[in-house]
Every structure is written in structure tokens, then in C-alpha cells.
Write an enzyme that holds these catalytic residues in place. Sequence first.
Site: not given
Length: 152
Positions: A73, A75
Site C-alpha cells: 500500500h 502508506e
Amino acid sequence: MKVLSQSDWDRYFLVLAKLTALRRSEDPSTKVGAVIALENRVITTGYNRFAPGVLRTPERVHNRDMKYRVTIHGEMDAILKVGASLLNHTLYTWPFLCCSRCAAMVIHAGFVRVVAPKPTNDLAERWGEDMVLARQQFSEARVRCEELDFER
């Protein structure tokens, strides 16, 4: 020279997260971008992608369950790039608040604040339950979570 307010900086970093998502994300359906900042300075950016060396096959890209399991992801990508303490940093995410799995990593990494645009109805339908859990985790861990009205 105009001094920018925190709101101006927040919008600037969200635009940068959006640009990162649109230009770098390898996901054809949900393009995610992230920006890590400290004292209104960019530390790094991240986007959703496969790990280096992992094959990007049509079966993985177009099967949502498989793609979700093998994708780094945005993040996570940003956090992994830093390789140092993220205590007191702010995370900006696009196009919505991070998922509950990433929220746990954000909390563990030491972030004090997360900023994201409010999700569209479509994104809220697809990810709403997970975002509720992410918000709950942020609240419990005392990480400020701000979702801004943001023109898309």
C-alpha cells in the site's frame, strides 16, 4: 512573501499525494498516494505497487482479492522508504484515509497526525467499514485524524 497556514500546507501535501497516486500507482482501479512530512517539509512519498521483483501478472492485477494481498500500500511504501523514526511526523494519503492494516503500521511508526480527503460515496461504499476501524484505531492511539473537504 505569503506565510502559508497549516490548512494551506495540508492542501499542498494532499495535492502532492494525489499527483503521486495518479503518476506512480500501479493499481488500475484504486490509485493510492502518500506523503510523509515533518515541519511542512516532504520526507518521502509512496504509492501502491508490487514489491521489486514480484511479477505483475494480469491474474494479480485484475483479481481484487489477490491484488490486495500482494500489493504494498502507498502508506507502507512511504514508511518502508524512510528507514528511520517517524515520531511526530504527519502522513497525508490520497484518495481516502488509510486502511485498518496500514493504520496499525502508522500508529506503530510514531505518526502524530494523519490527513486525508473525505471519501467519495463510491469509496466510502467500498472501503467504509475498514475506514471506520482505522479511525477507531487512530482515536484509541491518540493519533489526530483529519478528513478534509477537498475538491477532486
